[in-house]
Design an enzyme around this catalytic site. Structure first.
Site, short mmCIF file in Angstrom:
data_model
loop_
_atom_site.label_atom_id
_atom_site.label_comp_id
_atom_site.label_asym_id
_atom_site.label_seq_id
_atom_site.Cartn_x
_atom_site.Cartn_y
_atom_site.Cartn_z
N LYS A 197 -12.10 5.76 -52.69
CA LYS A 197 -11.22 4.60 -52.83
C LYS A 197 -10.53 4.37 -51.49
CE LYS A 197 -7.27 2.81 -55.34
NZ LYS A 197 -6.40 2.94 -56.52
N LYS A 251 -14.72 1.90 -54.26
CA LYS A 251 -13.78 0.78 -54.42
C LYS A 251 -13.13 0.46 -53.09
CE LYS A 251 -9.44 -0.24 -56.58
NZ LYS A 251 -8.29 0.27 -57.24
C1 PBG Z 1 -4.03 2.23 -58.70
C2 PBG Z 1 -5.04 1.14 -58.73
C3 PBG Z 1 -5.09 0.04 -57.87
C4 PBG Z 1 -6.20 -0.71 -58.27
C5 PBG Z 1 -6.78 -0.06 -59.35
N1 PBG Z 1 -6.05 1.10 -59.60
C6 PBG Z 1 -4.15 -0.41 -56.82
C7 PBG Z 1 -3.92 0.37 -55.63
O1 PBG Z 1 -4.56 1.37 -55.33
O2 PBG Z 1 -3.01 -0.03 -54.91
C8 PBG Z 1 -6.64 -2.00 -57.63
C9 PBG Z 1 -7.57 -2.81 -58.41
C10 PBG Z 1 -7.75 -4.20 -57.90
O3 PBG Z 1 -7.29 -4.59 -56.82
O4 PBG Z 1 -8.41 -4.96 -58.62
N2 PBG Z 1 -3.54 2.48 -60.00
#
Ligand code: PBG
Length: 327
Positions: A197, A251
């Site tokens: 991520k 991601k």
């Molecule tokens: C953290 C989380 C995020 C997203 C999914 N889980 C936000 C982040 O890491 O700041 C982002 C998903 C998206 O942008 O669609 N709980």
């Protein structure tokens, strides 16, 4: 011999020929719909930066899940927006916390016809907006945080989640969660690990959706990955597989197709990709201005993510695309 030597265009002549030789086929079966549920509201609230997506009440959430299931979308991932936030994000693991309440209602509504995934993180629940508890210097305390993730995983499993999905990028989170689930008798509950991520600028609309403002420098670069790195992603994936991940995720998706392809080559587990809020919002915004054909671009994007190697795609387009694929 006539020129050109080989005629590639023969198989592109008609729609049926093109369909016959398509290497990648997108189906509703590939999709997971992200859904937001907010505590303490009586009507669904639109999210301005995510046109067509709302913060649900538990009631409207159940209705939406039924609709998605009817459209053939096999899974939803749930994000909670609690009425109150605090320093350690304790609403994440309370039995009466919003996600636990919603999971119980959803399970009643859809039975086993839909896979229920619970996003597992603290950022929606902390008043500082970070994915874990903070040290005195404002950095996130890794080991104290994964203990809270373990607690949250058990609460989510107890409320009926089929899969928990740790998204906080703490070291050792998958192992800690697996141990806690097994210890509580939830050996059948799977882990979808947000393994690679990135600290992406594409999460902006999501943070509107969950009412999060990040304290300090306003980013997560101290725990999420640098977009410059791909070998590091493979190390993250290796660790998560060793710790017991059942599905590994990359991601965001489109700017990281090389990462998806590399992860696909490296593991035999299912690979997921998250087509995130910013990716969705860009398509919607340009389409709204009439600058692109939004439906066509959405289909092209999701097909590319699958072509790169994703078996599972999390996308805010899930419902719309399933509708159009069903014709
Ligand atoms: C953290 C989380 C995020 C997203 C999914 N889980 C936000 C982040 O890491 O700041 C982002 C998903 C998206 O942008 O669609 N709980």
């Amino acid at each position: 011999m006539s020129f050109p030597e080989r005629r590639m265009r023969r198989l592109r002549r008609t729609p049926a020929l093109r369909r016959l030789v398509a290497e990648t086929r997108l189906s509703p079966d590939d999709l997971v719909a992200p859904l937001f549920v907010r505590e303490g509201i009586v009507d669904p609230q639109p999210i301005v930066s995510l046109p067509g997506v709302v913060q649900h009440t538990t009631h409207s959430l159940a209705k939406e899940a039924r609709r998605l299931s009817y459209l053939g979308v096999p899974a939803a991932i749930l994000f909670g927006v609690p009425a109150t936030k605090n320093a350690n994000g304790s609403q994440a693991w309370q039995p009466k916390g919003i996600v636990q309440v919603a999971l119980r209602e959803l399970r009643d509504e859809v039975g086993d016809s839909m896979v229920l995934i619970a996003d597992l993180c603290l950022d929606e629940y902390t008043d500082h907006g970070h994915c874990g508890v903070l040290n005195a210097d404002g950095s996130v305390d890794n080991d104290a945080t994964i203990e809270l993730y373990a607690r949250t995983a058990v609460a989510q499993a107890d409320a009926g989640a089929d899969i928990v999905a740790p998204s906080g990028m703490m070291d050792g989170q998958v192992g800690a969660i697996r141990e806690a689930l097994d210890g509580a008798g939830f050996t059948d509950i799977a882990i979808l690990a947000y393994a690679a991520k990135y600290a992406s600028a594409l999460y902006g609309p999501f943070r509107d959706a969950v009412d999060v403002t990040i304290a300090g420098a306003g980013d997560r670069k101290g725990y999420q990955q640098n977009p410059a790195n791909v070998r590091e992603a493979l190390s993250e994936v290796d660790l998560d597989v060793d710790e017991g991940a059942d599905i590994v995720m990359v991601k965001p998706a489109l700017a990281y197709l090389d990462v998806i392809a590399a992860v696909r080559r490296a593991v035999d587990l299912p690979v997921a990709a998250y087509h995130v809020s910013g990716e969705y919002a860009m398509v919607k915004a340009a389409a709204e201005r009439g600058w692109i054909d939004g439906d066509a671009v959405a289909l092209e994007h999701l097909t590319a993510i699958k072509r790169a190697g994703a078996d599972v795609i999390l996308t805010y387009f899930a419902g719309e695309i399933a509708e159009s694929l069903n014709g």
